[in-house]
Design a protein around this motif. Structure first.
Motif, mmCIF file in Angstrom:
data_model
loop_
_atom_site.group_PDB
_atom_site.id
_atom_site.type_symbol
_atom_site.label_atom_id
_atom_site.label_comp_id
_atom_site.label_asym_id
_atom_site.label_seq_id
_atom_site.Cartn_x
_atom_site.Cartn_y
_atom_site.Cartn_z
ATOM 1 N N ASP A 1 0.540 -1.159 0.110
ATOM 2 C CA ASP A 1 0.269 -0.061 0.013
ATOM 3 C C ASP A 1 1.087 1.432 -0.024
ATOM 4 O O ASP A 1 0.852 2.479 -0.777
ATOM 5 N N LEU B 1 2.508 1.738 -3.928
ATOM 6 C CA LEU B 1 1.413 2.479 -4.699
ATOM 7 C C LEU B 1 1.249 3.744 -4.422
ATOM 8 O O LEU B 1 1.132 4.553 -4.811
ATOM 9 N N ALA B 2 0.907 4.017 -2.940
ATOM 10 C CA ALA B 2 0.342 5.541 -2.596
ATOM 11 C C ALA B 2 1.624 6.476 -2.847
ATOM 12 O O ALA B 2 1.611 7.492 -3.368
ATOM 13 N N TRP C 1 3.773 6.421 -5.564
ATOM 14 C CA TRP C 1 4.085 5.839 -7.139
ATOM 15 C C TRP C 1 2.468 6.392 -7.616
ATOM 16 O O TRP C 1 2.876 7.175 -8.633
ATOM 17 N N ARG C 2 1.112 6.509 -7.168
ATOM 18 C CA ARG C 2 0.074 7.418 -7.210
ATOM 19 C C ARG C 2 0.068 8.927 -7.141
ATOM 20 O O ARG C 2 -0.349 9.624 -7.134
ATOM 21 N N ARG C 3 1.205 9.260 -5.845
ATOM 22 C CA ARG C 3 1.008 10.754 -5.778
ATOM 23 C C ARG C 3 2.996 10.989 -6.950
ATOM 24 O O ARG C 3 2.465 11.602 -7.308
ATOM 25 N N ARG D 1 3.085 9.563 -9.835
ATOM 26 C CA ARG D 1 3.362 9.523 -10.945
ATOM 27 C C ARG D 1 1.523 8.803 -11.662
ATOM 28 O O ARG D 1 0.756 7.695 -11.715
ATOM 29 N N PRO D 2 0.765 9.636 -11.230
ATOM 30 C CA PRO D 2 -1.077 9.324 -10.590
ATOM 31 C C PRO D 2 -1.443 9.419 -12.363
ATOM 32 O O PRO D 2 -2.714 8.945 -12.575
ATOM 33 N N ASP D 3 -0.778 9.295 -13.475
ATOM 34 C CA ASP D 3 -1.053 8.842 -14.749
ATOM 35 C C ASP D 3 -0.904 7.440 -15.157
ATOM 36 O O ASP D 3 -1.793 6.713 -15.763
ATOM 37 N N ASP E 1 -1.905 3.468 -13.769
ATOM 38 C CA ASP E 1 -3.180 2.778 -13.734
ATOM 39 C C ASP E 1 -2.057 1.633 -12.638
ATOM 40 O O ASP E 1 -1.112 0.720 -12.970
ATOM 41 N N VAL E 2 -1.234 1.629 -11.115
ATOM 42 C CA VAL E 2 -1.180 0.733 -10.168
ATOM 43 C C VAL E 2 -1.426 -0.446 -9.463
ATOM 44 O O VAL E 2 -0.894 -1.422 -9.145
ATOM 45 N N GLU E 3 -2.770 -0.286 -9.652
ATOM 46 C CA GLU E 3 -3.068 -2.283 -9.739
ATOM 47 C C GLU E 3 -3.228 -2.693 -9.773
ATOM 48 O O GLU E 3 -2.399 -3.991 -8.380
#
Length: 165
Positions: A10, A13-14, A16-18, A20-22, A24-26
């Motif tokens: 988690d 992933l957080a 990477w989302r911060r 590279r919000p572009d 989809d890291v699911e």
């Protein structure tokens, strides 16, 4: 995520989302958790098998011979098919198991130009003891899952694995 405790994945992933919000890291979360789980489970399995003097690769060969049924012998080719390793790797495993007295090479009664790999009495006794401990360990490792969880997890893993096999 408010109800569940966050894990190491988690946090990754957080980040990477911060950053590279572009993206989809699911899938990264799913694969990351599978990899981490595999590492943890591998260590737990290895610990139990080492108590019986076996590595996971040695156990794999002995268990394959054991589950083949009496007289617990297979050709090297059959062992290759069932264990997903290269022929050189299998030859090395058989050599090591033979040195340890767990298996023996015997002439194939149906084709004397070839050999079969057979469990020795020592090999059979060792794998019998080890497989009991291995199954008990697997039960321990999955104890926090309900019967329904196990069935669903197994179904999903089988579905995922089918793309590769």
């Amino acid at each position: 995520m408010s109800e569940e405790k966050q894990d190491h994945v988690d946090r990754i992933l957080a980040q990477w989302r911060r950053e590279r919000p572009d993206l989809d890291v699911e899938p990264m979360g799913i694969l990351g958790r599978l990899k981490r789980l595999g590492t943890h489970l591998g260590r737990e399995v290895e610990t139990v098998l080492m108590q019986h003097g076996l590595s996971t690769s040695a156990f794999d060969v002995l268990a394959t011979l054991r589950r083949s049924g009496a007289p617990h012998r297979l050709s090297p080719g059959e062992l290759l098919e069932m264990t997903m390793v290269s022929s050189g790797t299998m030859t090395n495993r058989i050599d090591q198991l033979e040195k340890a007295g767990f298996v023996e090479r015997i002439l194939n009664p149906d084709d004397r130009r070839s050999v079969l790999i057979a469990l020795t009495e020592k090999g059979l006794a060792t794998v019998e003891e080890a497989v009991g401990a291995h199954v008990a360990n697997q039960q321990r490792l999955t104890r926090n899952l309900t019967a329904e969880d196990k069935a669903e997890f197994d179904r999903l893993l089988k579905k995922f694995l089918s793309d590769f096999e």
